[in-house]
Design an enzyme around this catalytic site. Sequence first.
Site, PDB file in Angstrom:
ATOM      1  CE  LYS A   1      -2.128  -1.222   3.989  1.00  0.00           C
ATOM      2  NZ  LYS A   1      -1.363  -2.182   4.193  1.00  0.00           N
TER       3      LYS A   1
ATOM      4  NE  ARG B   1      -5.168  -1.196   9.590  1.00  0.00           N
ATOM      5  CZ  ARG B   1      -4.189  -0.780   8.958  1.00  0.00           C
ATOM      6  NH1 ARG B   1      -3.885   0.209   8.607  1.00  0.00           N
ATOM      7  NH2 ARG B   1      -3.007  -1.663   8.994  1.00  0.00           N
TER       8      ARG B   1
ATOM      9  NE  ARG C   1       7.659  -2.513   6.276  1.00  0.00           N
ATOM     10  CZ  ARG C   1       6.164  -2.532   6.524  1.00  0.00           C
ATOM     11  NH1 ARG C   1       5.561  -1.845   5.309  1.00  0.00           N
ATOM     12  NH2 ARG C   1       5.664  -3.377   7.553  1.00  0.00           N
TER      13      ARG C   1
ATOM     14  NE  ARG D   1       5.454  -0.391  10.368  1.00  0.00           N
ATOM     15  CZ  ARG D   1       4.467  -0.657   9.368  1.00  0.00           C
ATOM     16  NH1 ARG D   1       4.549   0.111   8.119  1.00  0.00           N
ATOM     17  NH2 ARG D   1       3.425  -1.300   9.637  1.00  0.00           N
TER      18      ARG D   1
ATOM     19  NE  ARG E   1       1.538  -5.097  11.170  1.00  0.00           N
ATOM     20  CZ  ARG E   1       2.978  -4.812  10.230  1.00  0.00           C
ATOM     21  NH1 ARG E   1       3.974  -5.065  10.974  1.00  0.00           N
ATOM     22  NH2 ARG E   1       2.843  -4.443   9.198  1.00  0.00           N
TER      23      ARG E   1
HETATM   24  P1  AP5 Z   1       4.844  -1.738   1.926  1.00  0.00           P
HETATM   25  O1  AP5 Z   1       4.681  -0.775   0.699  1.00  0.00           O
HETATM   26  O2  AP5 Z   1       5.570  -0.947   2.954  1.00  0.00           O
HETATM   27  O3  AP5 Z   1       3.664  -2.298   2.243  1.00  0.00           O
HETATM   28  P2  AP5 Z   1       2.042  -1.817   3.274  1.00  0.00           P
HETATM   29  O4  AP5 Z   1       0.956  -2.438   2.389  1.00  0.00           O
HETATM   30  O5  AP5 Z   1       2.180  -0.377   3.115  1.00  0.00           O
HETATM   31  O6  AP5 Z   1       2.347  -2.554   4.532  1.00  0.00           O
HETATM   32  P3  AP5 Z   1       2.403  -2.039   5.982  1.00  0.00           P
HETATM   33  O7  AP5 Z   1       2.946  -2.991   6.856  1.00  0.00           O
HETATM   34  O8  AP5 Z   1       2.649  -0.576   6.095  1.00  0.00           O
HETATM   35  O9  AP5 Z   1       0.892  -2.145   6.281  1.00  0.00           O
HETATM   36  P4  AP5 Z   1       0.100  -2.047   7.602  1.00  0.00           P
HETATM   37  O10 AP5 Z   1      -1.355  -2.072   7.140  1.00  0.00           O
HETATM   38  O11 AP5 Z   1       0.540  -3.237   8.564  1.00  0.00           O
HETATM   39  O12 AP5 Z   1       0.671  -0.862   8.332  1.00  0.00           O
HETATM   40  P5  AP5 Z   1       0.416   0.610   8.700  1.00  0.00           P
HETATM   41  O13 AP5 Z   1       1.410   1.336   8.964  1.00  0.00           O
HETATM   42  O14 AP5 Z   1      -0.958   1.048   7.727  1.00  0.00           O
HETATM   43  O15 AP5 Z   1       5.692  -3.003   1.251  1.00  0.00           O
HETATM   44  C1  AP5 Z   1       6.217  -3.868   2.255  1.00  0.00           C
HETATM   45  C2  AP5 Z   1       7.463  -4.311   1.831  1.00  0.00           C
HETATM   46  O16 AP5 Z   1       7.416  -5.042   0.647  1.00  0.00           O
HETATM   47  C3  AP5 Z   1       8.713  -3.202   1.407  1.00  0.00           C
HETATM   48  O17 AP5 Z   1       9.650  -3.405   1.983  1.00  0.00           O
HETATM   49  C4  AP5 Z   1       8.603  -2.967  -0.179  1.00  0.00           C
HETATM   50  O18 AP5 Z   1       9.591  -2.474  -0.813  1.00  0.00           O
HETATM   51  C5  AP5 Z   1       8.146  -4.357  -0.513  1.00  0.00           C
HETATM   52  N1  AP5 Z   1       7.290  -4.545  -1.740  1.00  0.00           N
HETATM   53  C6  AP5 Z   1       6.135  -3.692  -1.988  1.00  0.00           C
HETATM   54  N2  AP5 Z   1       5.586  -4.168  -2.948  1.00  0.00           N
HETATM   55  C7  AP5 Z   1       6.270  -5.194  -3.666  1.00  0.00           C
HETATM   56  C8  AP5 Z   1       6.230  -6.123  -4.632  1.00  0.00           C
HETATM   57  N3  AP5 Z   1       4.910  -5.991  -5.646  1.00  0.00           N
HETATM   58  N4  AP5 Z   1       6.982  -6.985  -4.765  1.00  0.00           N
HETATM   59  C9  AP5 Z   1       7.942  -7.101  -4.070  1.00  0.00           C
HETATM   60  N5  AP5 Z   1       8.218  -6.423  -2.743  1.00  0.00           N
HETATM   61  C10 AP5 Z   1       7.357  -5.391  -2.742  1.00  0.00           C
HETATM   62  O19 AP5 Z   1      -0.571   0.377  10.198  1.00  0.00           O
HETATM   63  C11 AP5 Z   1       0.581   0.068  11.397  1.00  0.00           C
HETATM   64  C12 AP5 Z   1      -0.391  -0.100  12.599  1.00  0.00           C
HETATM   65  O20 AP5 Z   1      -0.850   1.111  12.773  1.00  0.00           O
HETATM   66  C13 AP5 Z   1      -1.690  -0.824  12.400  1.00  0.00           C
HETATM   67  O21 AP5 Z   1      -1.178  -2.295  12.890  1.00  0.00           O
HETATM   68  C14 AP5 Z   1      -2.471  -0.419  13.667  1.00  0.00           C
HETATM   69  O22 AP5 Z   1      -1.984  -0.643  14.917  1.00  0.00           O
HETATM   70  C15 AP5 Z   1      -2.357   1.151  13.205  1.00  0.00           C
HETATM   71  N6  AP5 Z   1      -3.349   1.691  12.451  1.00  0.00           N
HETATM   72  C16 AP5 Z   1      -2.853   2.208  11.226  1.00  0.00           C
HETATM   73  N7  AP5 Z   1      -3.951   2.728  10.384  1.00  0.00           N
HETATM   74  C17 AP5 Z   1      -5.261   2.274  11.224  1.00  0.00           C
HETATM   75  C18 AP5 Z   1      -6.470   2.324  11.173  1.00  0.00           C
HETATM   76  N8  AP5 Z   1      -7.109   2.879  10.214  1.00  0.00           N
HETATM   77  N9  AP5 Z   1      -7.296   1.974  12.357  1.00  0.00           N
HETATM   78  C19 AP5 Z   1      -6.568   1.519  13.653  1.00  0.00           C
HETATM   79  N10 AP5 Z   1      -5.295   1.053  13.574  1.00  0.00           N
HETATM   80  C20 AP5 Z   1      -4.494   1.898  12.547  1.00  0.00           C
HETATM   81 MG    MG Z   2       2.344   0.732   4.920  1.00  0.00          MG
END
Ligand code: AP5
Ligand code: MG
Length: 217
Positions: A13, A88, A127, A161, A172
């Site tokens: 994402k 979410r 990552r 992270r 997660r």
């Molecule tokens: P990356 O692009 O970083 O993936 P991502 O989908 O952004 O993954 P996240 O871990 O950030 O998602 P998340 O939903 O768990 O975390 P968030 O910060 O939103 O890609 C991952 C890796 O793969 C990278 O190294 C990249 O280079 C590689 N890659 C990407 N695409 C690729 C491909 N096609 N092929 C190969 N490699 C690839 O949330 C974190 C925490 O915050 C949550 O757990 C929760 O506690 C809180 N939170 C956030 N939003 C909310 C909400 N709306 N409600 C409640 N709690 C929330």
């Molecule tokens: Mg992310």
Amino acid sequence: MRLILLGPPGAGKGTQAERLQARFAVAQLSTGDMLRAAAKSGSEVGRQAARIMARGELVPDAVVVGIIDERVDSADCRNGFILDGFPRTIAQAQALDAMLARKGLKLDAVLELTVDEEELVDRISGRFACVKCGAGYHDRHLQPKVAGVCDRCGGTEFSRRADDNAVAVRTRLKAFREQTAPLLPYYRQRGILRSIDGMTGIDQVTKALFAALAPPA
Ligand code: AP5
Ligand code: MG
């Protein structure tokens, strides 16, 4: 253009939101990034969120809805925005609907990135990001052009992270399956959900997203 990027942890994402942001000149609104910034600031809300995030659980709906409500009024959202990691839960999706209706705005599309769980774990465990500018990399799939130097800002310090550990990742993934996956039928029945194969390389996924957003010929 107003979009939601939906997908499990590690689906890509953040990686793709950054490219969509550049292509369409809209703002990337990542609730994860905003909560991590709040945690870094040391505010009470930030400290509470940091504890929940480290466990891999979801932060309360009211907190993230409040953050987004305020953020979408910023000047950089004038052309639109990409919601990365929000909504979410069904409650967040309903709050978003009410918020957009109140502001006279509408969603153009919800783009789902589909990726197998085994691949998600591989992506998350490899990552890392630049400490200075936040640019994201991967040990195997996306390395800086010069080892140890950020392509974007020249920074030389990188970090991983706190929630990218095996225990938090399991929580997660469970949160995604139980609380976020119900959003798929919610948006499918409104006819705005498009599923994109997120298992291909980063550039191919970007191409597929751009194609999904192109106006019909
Ligand atoms: P990356 O692009 O970083 O993936 P991502 O989908 O952004 O993954 P996240 O871990 O950030 O998602 P998340 O939903 O768990 O975390 P968030 O910060 O939103 O890609 C991952 C890796 O793969 C990278 O190294 C990249 O280079 C590689 N890659 C990407 N695409 C690729 C491909 N096609 N092929 C190969 N490699 C690839 O949330 C974190 C925490 O915050 C949550 O757990 C929760 O506690 C809180 N939170 C956030 N939003 C909310 C909400 N709306 N409600 C409640 N709690 C929330
Ligand atoms: Mg992310």
